[in-house]
Design a protein around this motif. Structure first.
Motif, PDB file in Angstrom:
ATOM      1  N   PRO A  80      -3.661   1.910   4.313  1.00 49.93           N
ATOM      2  CA  PRO A  80      -3.162   3.253   4.634  1.00 49.93           C
ATOM      3  C   PRO A  80      -3.484   4.180   3.467  1.00 49.93           C
ATOM      4  O   PRO A  80      -3.052   3.940   2.340  1.00 49.93           O
ATOM      5  CB  PRO A  80      -1.655   3.051   4.783  1.00 49.93           C
ATOM      6  CG  PRO A  80      -1.494   1.594   5.064  1.00 49.93           C
ATOM      7  CD  PRO A  80      -2.584   0.931   4.274  1.00 49.93           C
ATOM      8  N   SER A  81      -4.291   5.207   3.705  1.00 50.21           N
ATOM      9  CA  SER A  81      -4.736   6.038   2.582  1.00 50.21           C
ATOM     10  C   SER A  81      -4.688   7.532   2.873  1.00 50.21           C
ATOM     11  O   SER A  81      -4.944   8.336   1.998  1.00 50.21           O
ATOM     12  CB  SER A  81      -6.171   5.646   2.194  1.00 50.21           C
ATOM     13  OG  SER A  81      -6.998   5.816   3.315  1.00 50.21           O
ATOM     14  N   VAL A  82      -4.371   7.904   4.120  1.00 47.20           N
ATOM     15  CA  VAL A  82      -4.317   9.333   4.424  1.00 47.20           C
ATOM     16  C   VAL A  82      -2.877   9.812   4.203  1.00 47.20           C
ATOM     17  O   VAL A  82      -1.955   9.352   4.884  1.00 47.20           O
ATOM     18  CB  VAL A  82      -4.758   9.593   5.883  1.00 47.20           C
ATOM     19  CG1 VAL A  82      -4.650  11.076   6.216  1.00 47.20           C
ATOM     20  CG2 VAL A  82      -6.170   9.072   6.099  1.00 47.20           C
ATOM     21  N   PRO A  83      -2.690  10.709   3.229  1.00 49.48           N
ATOM     22  CA  PRO A  83      -1.315  11.057   2.863  1.00 49.48           C
ATOM     23  C   PRO A  83      -0.725  12.177   3.708  1.00 49.48           C
ATOM     24  O   PRO A  83      -1.436  13.007   4.250  1.00 49.48           O
ATOM     25  CB  PRO A  83      -1.469  11.530   1.419  1.00 49.48           C
ATOM     26  CG  PRO A  83      -2.862  12.056   1.346  1.00 49.48           C
ATOM     27  CD  PRO A  83      -3.686  11.341   2.372  1.00 49.48           C
TER      28      PRO A  83
ATOM     29  N   PHE B 282       4.018   9.631   2.308  1.00 50.94           N
ATOM     30  CA  PHE B 282       3.677   8.524   3.203  1.00 50.94           C
ATOM     31  C   PHE B 282       2.159   8.456   3.288  1.00 50.94           C
ATOM     32  O   PHE B 282       1.485   9.470   3.096  1.00 50.94           O
ATOM     33  CB  PHE B 282       4.235   8.773   4.610  1.00 50.94           C
ATOM     34  CG  PHE B 282       5.730   8.662   4.686  1.00 50.94           C
ATOM     35  CD1 PHE B 282       6.329   7.491   5.114  1.00 50.94           C
ATOM     36  CD2 PHE B 282       6.542   9.732   4.315  1.00 50.94           C
ATOM     37  CE1 PHE B 282       7.710   7.383   5.180  1.00 50.94           C
ATOM     38  CE2 PHE B 282       7.918   9.627   4.377  1.00 50.94           C
ATOM     39  CZ  PHE B 282       8.505   8.450   4.813  1.00 50.94           C
ATOM     40  N   ARG B 283       1.646   7.282   3.564  1.00 54.04           N
ATOM     41  CA  ARG B 283       0.196   7.176   3.800  1.00 54.04           C
ATOM     42  C   ARG B 283      -0.032   6.401   5.085  1.00 54.04           C
ATOM     43  O   ARG B 283       0.634   5.406   5.340  1.00 54.04           O
ATOM     44  CB  ARG B 283      -0.484   6.460   2.638  1.00 54.04           C
ATOM     45  CG  ARG B 283      -0.454   7.298   1.389  1.00 54.04           C
ATOM     46  CD  ARG B 283      -1.261   6.673   0.289  1.00 54.04           C
ATOM     47  NE  ARG B 283      -0.967   7.343  -0.962  1.00 54.04           N
ATOM     48  CZ  ARG B 283      -1.507   7.020  -2.117  1.00 54.04           C
ATOM     49  NH1 ARG B 283      -2.367   6.021  -2.187  1.00 54.04           N
ATOM     50  NH2 ARG B 283      -1.197   7.669  -3.213  1.00 54.04           N
ATOM     51  N   VAL B 284      -0.995   6.849   5.804  1.00 54.83           N
ATOM     52  CA  VAL B 284      -1.241   6.246   7.104  1.00 54.83           C
ATOM     53  C   VAL B 284      -2.676   5.730   7.176  1.00 54.83           C
ATOM     54  O   VAL B 284      -3.577   6.267   6.521  1.00 54.83           O
ATOM     55  CB  VAL B 284      -0.915   7.286   8.214  1.00 54.83           C
ATOM     56  CG1 VAL B 284      -1.921   8.418   8.246  1.00 54.83           C
ATOM     57  CG2 VAL B 284      -0.789   6.645   9.562  1.00 54.83           C
ATOM     58  N   GLY B 285      -2.855   4.680   7.943  1.00 56.61           N
ATOM     59  CA  GLY B 285      -4.189   4.132   8.148  1.00 56.61           C
ATOM     60  C   GLY B 285      -4.332   3.652   9.579  1.00 56.61           C
ATOM     61  O   GLY B 285      -3.343   3.266  10.213  1.00 56.61           O
TER      62      GLY B 285
ATOM     63  N   SER C 270     -13.119   5.591  12.675  1.00 56.59           N
ATOM     64  CA  SER C 270     -13.430   6.504  11.575  1.00 56.59           C
ATOM     65  C   SER C 270     -12.660   7.806  11.759  1.00 56.59           C
ATOM     66  O   SER C 270     -11.932   7.978  12.745  1.00 56.59           O
ATOM     67  CB  SER C 270     -14.937   6.793  11.551  1.00 56.59           C
ATOM     68  OG  SER C 270     -15.292   7.422  12.774  1.00 56.59           O
ATOM     69  N   GLY C 271     -12.851   8.703  10.807  1.00 56.88           N
ATOM     70  CA  GLY C 271     -12.302  10.051  10.931  1.00 56.88           C
ATOM     71  C   GLY C 271     -10.789  10.105  11.035  1.00 56.88           C
ATOM     72  O   GLY C 271     -10.237  10.900  11.804  1.00 56.88           O
ATOM     73  N   ILE C 272     -10.125   9.271  10.268  1.00 58.98           N
ATOM     74  CA  ILE C 272      -8.656   9.245  10.370  1.00 58.98           C
ATOM     75  C   ILE C 272      -8.080  10.498   9.717  1.00 58.98           C
ATOM     76  O   ILE C 272      -8.393  10.809   8.560  1.00 58.98           O
ATOM     77  CB  ILE C 272      -8.104   7.981   9.689  1.00 58.98           C
ATOM     78  CG1 ILE C 272      -8.714   6.756  10.370  1.00 58.98           C
ATOM     79  CG2 ILE C 272      -6.580   7.929   9.740  1.00 58.98           C
ATOM     80  CD1 ILE C 272      -8.901   5.592   9.469  1.00 58.98           C
ATOM     81  N   CYS C 273      -7.272  11.216  10.446  1.00 57.93           N
ATOM     82  CA  CYS C 273      -6.683  12.430   9.871  1.00 57.93           C
ATOM     83  C   CYS C 273      -5.298  12.679  10.465  1.00 57.93           C
ATOM     84  O   CYS C 273      -4.929  12.085  11.481  1.00 57.93           O
ATOM     85  CB  CYS C 273      -7.590  13.626  10.124  1.00 57.93           C
ATOM     86  SG  CYS C 273      -7.852  13.934  11.871  1.00 57.93           S
ATOM     87  N   VAL C 274      -4.554  13.524   9.793  1.00 61.01           N
ATOM     88  CA  VAL C 274      -3.222  13.888  10.290  1.00 61.01           C
ATOM     89  C   VAL C 274      -3.220  15.382  10.611  1.00 61.01           C
ATOM     90  O   VAL C 274      -3.975  16.147  10.007  1.00 61.01           O
ATOM     91  CB  VAL C 274      -2.118  13.571   9.248  1.00 61.01           C
ATOM     92  CG1 VAL C 274      -1.893  12.089   9.135  1.00 61.01           C
ATOM     93  CG2 VAL C 274      -2.468  14.145   7.878  1.00 61.01           C
TER      94      VAL C 274
ATOM     95  N   CYS D 226      -2.121   1.352  14.075  1.00 60.04           N
ATOM     96  CA  CYS D 226      -1.770   2.374  13.095  1.00 60.04           C
ATOM     97  C   CYS D 226      -0.715   1.806  12.137  1.00 60.04           C
ATOM     98  O   CYS D 226       0.319   1.298  12.583  1.00 60.04           O
ATOM     99  CB  CYS D 226      -1.234   3.597  13.837  1.00 60.04           C
ATOM    100  SG  CYS D 226      -0.814   4.962  12.759  1.00 60.04           S
ATOM    101  N   TYR D 227      -0.991   1.865  10.854  1.00 56.72           N
ATOM    102  CA  TYR D 227      -0.080   1.324   9.843  1.00 56.72           C
ATOM    103  C   TYR D 227       0.357   2.435   8.896  1.00 56.72           C
ATOM    104  O   TYR D 227      -0.437   3.320   8.555  1.00 56.72           O
ATOM    105  CB  TYR D 227      -0.764   0.209   9.032  1.00 56.72           C
ATOM    106  CG  TYR D 227      -1.040  -1.020   9.854  1.00 56.72           C
ATOM    107  CD1 TYR D 227      -0.119  -2.062   9.896  1.00 56.72           C
ATOM    108  CD2 TYR D 227      -2.215  -1.148  10.605  1.00 56.72           C
ATOM    109  CE1 TYR D 227      -0.357  -3.208  10.657  1.00 56.72           C
ATOM    110  CE2 TYR D 227      -2.467  -2.284  11.374  1.00 56.72           C
ATOM    111  CZ  TYR D 227      -1.530  -3.308  11.390  1.00 56.72           C
ATOM    112  OH  TYR D 227      -1.767  -4.433  12.151  1.00 56.72           O
ATOM    113  N   LEU D 228       1.596   2.330   8.467  1.00 56.05           N
ATOM    114  CA  LEU D 228       2.174   3.365   7.615  1.00 56.05           C
ATOM    115  C   LEU D 228       2.761   2.740   6.351  1.00 56.05           C
ATOM    116  O   LEU D 228       3.371   1.664   6.411  1.00 56.05           O
ATOM    117  CB  LEU D 228       3.297   4.071   8.388  1.00 56.05           C
ATOM    118  CG  LEU D 228       3.953   5.265   7.706  1.00 56.05           C
ATOM    119  CD1 LEU D 228       2.993   6.457   7.681  1.00 56.05           C
ATOM    120  CD2 LEU D 228       5.237   5.664   8.457  1.00 56.05           C
ATOM    121  N   THR D 229       2.580   3.433   5.229  1.00 57.55           N
ATOM    122  CA  THR D 229       3.230   3.019   3.981  1.00 57.55           C
ATOM    123  C   THR D 229       4.159   4.131   3.519  1.00 57.55           C
ATOM    124  O   THR D 229       3.756   5.294   3.457  1.00 57.55           O
ATOM    125  CB  THR D 229       2.188   2.773   2.876  1.00 57.55           C
ATOM    126  OG1 THR D 229       1.316   1.743   3.302  1.00 57.55           O
ATOM    127  CG2 THR D 229       2.858   2.344   1.579  1.00 57.55           C
TER     128      THR D 229
END
Ligand code: NOJ
Length: 734
Positions: free
Chosen positions: A727-730, A715-718, A623-627, A658-661
């Motif tokens: 991946p939804s954190v931009p 980019f979005r990362v998950g 949880s708590g995915i952030c950049v 960790c996945y990136l779009t």
């Protein structure tokens, strides 16, 4: 006192390698140069005496296999250190220049101690364990006179019907890159010249895993973008990060160009772009095959093509000795090119210390040492992938006094456990799953019901009379590896029916799949209480399986390839491109996984199990995915953080991924790409912050001309526990 000035520069270990190489090449006749470019089994010369004469004349650069027969009707002698030393002594002490022979052998996954097949090792998602395993294999092999292995194979494969899928690291370029570098470092160690190091070989360069239809040796047709972004990535890493000493060409042609004739691969990419300074060996007979591909005029022309493309050494002795001199005389190749190619071979021979230590002191203490066996057993458990578990595993004390039937075609098998590249341990040396289970059950007060009968009616009778059934299905190792491809991607004939028959007994049952690759087993997915992919894990397969079933070890492997629902879905892999018809912009990056493919005729398009998937004996939550930054300049990095909690009741290991779009780019990019993973072990209730640092390596890509681009934009990362992560954190590159 000897006069030091008489020692030729090339024999002086204090001299820089480049000076030694140049000095030696300047002393060599053309015949001796061609000799260095030859790799042979030895048997090509007819008999051992003729081989010894060839050594004396400096006609042998390398020997392959090293346990060859000298006559067709003679059995294999196995590796004899004494024999290898004897031959080396002839090369070193009786040939004009005394250039040692480099002994090569396929040490692919272990030597005398057979380690898990490479695809299984990739499933461990543990590069350090992979490095250690290769290190131990190098120690065993070098103790028996081997200097060079033809591994790792780093062909990305998205069609598991190709039998050689088991020799590589799966479908994903990032995972393959990490595994390839780890294995190279394991084989070569910190110092290639250490007595327990062997030279690694990055193979098969390149595109072999894309042979059409998974048919071994068939041509590939890889687009330039895929070549640069997927196929070449592990090779580049093996060269630039791993410092791999040698590279092997692949058999197939790509876009009509056989790899052994590809100046694009061997010169432009390998040497000019990546700065490779070692040597390239063809695959077995692949120089001659340039002719059979129809990509040159005749056998002689094949040599011209291979030499000019940059193949330093021909595996095996065939055309180089026959045609190189004539081609030079006809000015179709130059002696400068030959000098360059020979220099590459000699450079590695100097770097791996062969001139200083040409002989091997046999060291039996390095063979199957307690350390090696323990490491292999641990690694095997860490490769196993638990795909389903309703709580029946690990077997606990609740099984005490109960009857457990162990049935299925793999129970009494030995050799197949070793996988397709086992040259070091005869099948009879392997412990069967039946033997290991009988012993373990007795220790734990469980009553094991194991029948010798291969007949299913008898096996099912046992199953019917027991409280729990363990069904071991799988494939023979001979169904995998080179020359093996299948039209089906299923358990071998009849085994799905066996799963179904066990279901009908109504007993709780665990399916263990002992195979080179993870087959879809719908009956197990739908009805078994647990499904474990146990792979061909080598010497310690059976022991490691007991460790996992009885909970001494947690199966902490994750799938390195997508398991399709049925073979008609192939190719199916998580990193596919985004199709234009899926125009739900916000969700499109992931919905093909979660919601299926809308344009199939009502058939299910979801894979059975996604890439990166696997359970353990506890549960985790991410949880708590952030950049740390939402906007960066192109040269900067982004740190991704997430919180991992062990929500179960046992200590356990998660593989955090960790996945990136790359949301919008100048070309369509994969829906998501794996850009990092960490294997984290936590006690129940404990948590940890898992960080990934993303830089240009993760965010950039190659265009069709091979130019590296990092485009500005979103980019979005998950972060999650398998490739179904959205991946939804931009963040934005400006
Ligand atoms: C052919 C295989 O393709 C290659 O992987 C192997 O190393 C060589 N033979 C040598 O055995």
């Amino acid at each position: 006192m000897s006069d030091v000035s008489t020692v030729p520069v090339y024999k002086d270990s204090q001299m820089p390698v480049e000076r030694r190489v140049a000095d030696l090449v300047s002393r060599m006749t053309l015949k001796e140069k061609i000799g260095q470019m030859v790799q042979c089994t030895g048997a090509e010369f007819g008999d051992e005496k003729a081989y010894e004469d060839a050594l004396r004349e400096g006609m042998v650069g390398s020997r392959i296999g090293c346990d060859s027969q000298w006559a067709g009707n003679e059995g294999s002698r196995g590796i004899s250190v004494e024999e290898l030393n004897l031959h080396q002594r002839i090369a070193v002490e009786e040939s004009r220049l005394g250039i040692p022979v480099i002994n090569g052998r396929d040490i692919i996954h272990g030597h005398r101690t057979v380690m898990p097949v490479p695809l299984a090792q990739a499933a461990s998602f543990d590069p350090e364990e992979v490095r250690r395993s290769a290190r131990l294999a190098a120690s065993e092999a070098s103790a028996e006179g081997i200097h060079w292995t033809f591994a790792p194979m780093m062909d990305i494969c998205r069609n598991p019907k190709w039998g050689r899928v088991i020799e590589g690291f799966g479908e994903d370029p990032y995972l393959a890159e990490e595994m390839a570098v780890a294995m190279v470092k394991g084989f070569q160690g910190d110092d290639m010249s250490a007595p327990d190091s062997i030279v690694a070989c990055a193979k098969h360069f390149a595109g072999y895993g894309y042979c059409e239809g998974g048919r071994d040796y068939d041509a590939s047709e890889i687009t330039s973008g895929t070549f640069h972004n997927v196929v070449l990535r592990p090779f580049k890493a093996a060269v630039m990060r791993g410092g791999v000493g040698t590279v092997m060409t692949s058999f197939q042609s790509n876009g009509g160009i056989p790899s052994s004739a590809s100046g694009f691969l061997l010169r432009r990419m390998l040497r000019e772009t990546w700065g490779f300074r070692g040597f390239v060996v063809s695959d077995w007979g692949a120089v001659g095959e340039i002719e059979f591909h129809g990509a040159c005029q005749d056998a002689k022309d094949a040599v011209r093509a291979a030499v000019n493309a940059g193949v330093n050494m021909e595996m095996i002795r065939s055309l180089y000795p026959r045609y190189i001199e004539a081609l030079i005389n006809e000015r179709r190749i130059s002696e400068e090119t030959i000098d360059e190619l020979v220099s590459g071979i000699l450079r590695i021979k100097f770097m791996c210390g062969l001139f200083e230590h040409p002989y091997t002191e046999a060291d039996p203490s390095r063979i199957r040492s307690a350390e090696t066996l323990a490491a292999s057993r641990r690694q095997a458990a860490h490769c196993m992938v638990l795909a389903k578990n309703n709580g029946i595993l690990p077997f606990s004390d609740s099984l005490k006094g109960k009857r457990v039937a162990l049935i299925g075609p793999m129970v009494h098998e030995r050799g197949p456990l070793g996988g397709s590249w086992n040259l070091g341990s005869p099948g009879h040396e392997f412990r069967t799953i039946g033997e290991a289970f009988a012993e373990e059950a007795e220790k734990r007060g469980v009553s094991a019901a194991i029948t010798d009968s291969a007949l299913w009616d008898e096996q099912l009778r046992f199953a019917n009379r027991c409280d729990v059934v363990v069904l071991c299905v799988g494939e023979h190792s001979n169904s995998t590896g080179e020359t093996h491809a299948s039209a089906r991607y299923r358990l071998p004939v009849g085994q799905d029916e066996l799963v179904d028959a066990v279901r009908r007994t109504g007993r709780p049952f665990v399916v263990v799949c002992v195979s080179g690759r993870p087959f879809p087993i719908p009956g197990a997915r739908d009805h078994a209480d647990a499904l474990l992919y146990a792979w061909h894990c080598g010497t310690e397969t059976a022991n490691a399986l007991m460790d996992v079933l009885f909970g001494e070890q947690e199966p902490s492997g994750r799938l390195p390839i997508t398991v399709p629902e049925h073979e008609g879905q192939i190719p199916i892999y998580y990193g596919r491109k985004m199709p234009g018809k899926v125009n739900d912009w916000e969700n499109r990056n992931a919905n093909l996984y979660d919601d299926g493919w809308p344009y199939y005729n009502g058939e299910d398009f979801l894979p059975m199990y996604p890439f990166g998937f696997g359970l353990g004996y506890t549960t985790f939550d991410v949880s708590g995915i952030c950049v740390d930054k939402t906007e960066i300049p192109a040269w900067d990095t982004v740190t991704v953080r997430s919180r991992l909690i062990n929500t179960g009741s046992r200590r356990g290991t998660a593989v955090v991924q960790c996945y990136l779009t790359d949301v919008r780019a100048s070309v369509s990019r994969p829906m998501k790409e794996l850009v990092g993973f960490r294997k984290v072990t936590l006690d129940p209730g404990c948590e940890s912050i898992v960080e990934f640092e993303l830089n240009e390596e993760a965010m950039g890509f190659y265009d069709a001309d091979g130019n590296r681009l990092l485009e500005s934009g979103e980019f979005r990362v998950g972060v999650g526990l398998d490739s179904t992560v959205r991946p939804s954190v931009p963040f934005f590159v400006r």
